[in-house]
Design an enzyme around this catalytic site. Structure first.
Site, mmCIF file in Angstrom:
data_model
loop_
_atom_site.group_PDB
_atom_site.id
_atom_site.type_symbol
_atom_site.label_atom_id
_atom_site.label_comp_id
_atom_site.label_asym_id
_atom_site.label_seq_id
_atom_site.Cartn_x
_atom_site.Cartn_y
_atom_site.Cartn_z
ATOM 1 C CG LEU A 1 -1.960 -1.057 1.387
ATOM 2 C CD1 LEU A 1 -2.693 -0.900 2.711
ATOM 3 C CD2 LEU A 1 -2.942 -1.029 0.227
ATOM 4 C CG ASP A 2 0.463 4.406 -2.905
ATOM 5 O OD1 ASP A 2 1.273 3.595 -3.378
ATOM 6 O OD2 ASP A 2 -0.363 5.042 -3.588
ATOM 7 C CD1 TRP A 3 4.958 6.724 4.360
ATOM 8 C CD2 TRP A 3 4.352 8.632 3.359
ATOM 9 N NE1 TRP A 3 5.252 7.766 5.221
ATOM 10 C CE2 TRP A 3 4.882 8.949 4.634
ATOM 11 C CE3 TRP A 3 3.905 9.667 2.531
ATOM 12 C CZ2 TRP A 3 4.989 10.258 5.106
ATOM 13 C CZ3 TRP A 3 4.008 10.976 3.004
ATOM 14 C CH2 TRP A 3 4.536 11.259 4.267
ATOM 15 C CD GLU A 4 0.371 11.062 1.238
ATOM 16 O OE1 GLU A 4 -0.023 12.101 1.801
ATOM 17 O OE2 GLU A 4 0.533 10.955 0.012
ATOM 18 C CB THR A 5 -2.896 3.954 0.939
ATOM 19 O OG1 THR A 5 -2.830 4.797 -0.207
ATOM 20 C CG2 THR A 5 -4.178 3.141 0.902
#
Length: 211
Positions: free
Chosen positions: A56-60
């Site tokens: 998952l993306d860093w911010e997700t």
């Protein structure tokens, strides 16, 4: 590096299901100051055998699956590769779509001049498909369920931007109003379904969005 803020949703001898918090990498970054990540925290705090299956993306935030042995890792990775898993994300997007649901099929590619952004490119982009539906309309934004059929980087963020509804709090893609509308990226992996790597039983895990 502690396990604080990391919720273990399910443990099995073959895998772990984790609720990843926002602002935490799935795997280590290249820079020395990007070594803190989900997989390292787990490996250093009781799960040395943990193996990353997808990211998952860093911010997700939200559901992420990790294997606990090489055989399970191979089988779970195969399911992701062969699109045998089911995924759903909850997001807040700017504006009000005219329809209550739809599909976005636009090819995507990484854009080095604006890294780490991705862009729609009909000539060089890779096929990407997303289904969306409105869950709730809330003034200047709405809550949507996003279902990616493919798994391209930043797919959901770029696809929603492409139809004029960027995600709230998205520092890479949102315009000024949408960025200011929330303190974090409003994208959360809320459901994951897959087959047990040993028994073959179909499993489904859900985790509500924190926004």
């Amino acid at each position: 590096m502690p396990l604080s803020q990391i919720q273990i949703l399910h443990q099995d001898p073959a895998f772990l299901v984790i609720n990843k918090p926002t602002l935490l990498l799935s795997v280590p970054g290249r820079a020395d100051d990007n070594k803190d990540c989900l997989i390292t925290r787990l490996q250093e705090n009781g799960y040395p055998e943990a193996l990353i299956v997808h990211r998952l993306d860093w911010e997700t935030s939200g559901i992420i699956l990790l294997a606990r042995n090489p055989d399970s890792h191979r089988e779970l990775s195969r399911q992701f590769h062969d699109r045998e898993t089911e995924k759903a994300y909850t997001a807040l997007c700017w504006g009000q779509p005219e329809q209550d649901s739809g599909r976005i099929e636009l090819p995507l590619r990484y854009d080095p001049p604006t890294k780490p952004r991705h862009v729609v490119d009909h000539e060089q982009g890779r096929h990407a498909l997303t289904f969306w539906r409105v869950l709730e309309r809330c003034g200047n934004h709405c809550r949507v369920e996003l279902t990616p059929i493919t798994g391209r980087s930043h797919q959901l963020r770029v696809h929603m931007l492409s139809i004029g509804h960027p995600l709230l709090g998205d520092r890479l893609y949102a315009h000024e109003e949408a960025l200011a509308a929330h303190e974090r990226l409003c994208l959360h992996a809320s459901m994951l379904a897959f087959s047990h790597p040993v028994t073959g039983e179909r499993l489904r895990f859900e985790c509500p969005a924190p926004f």
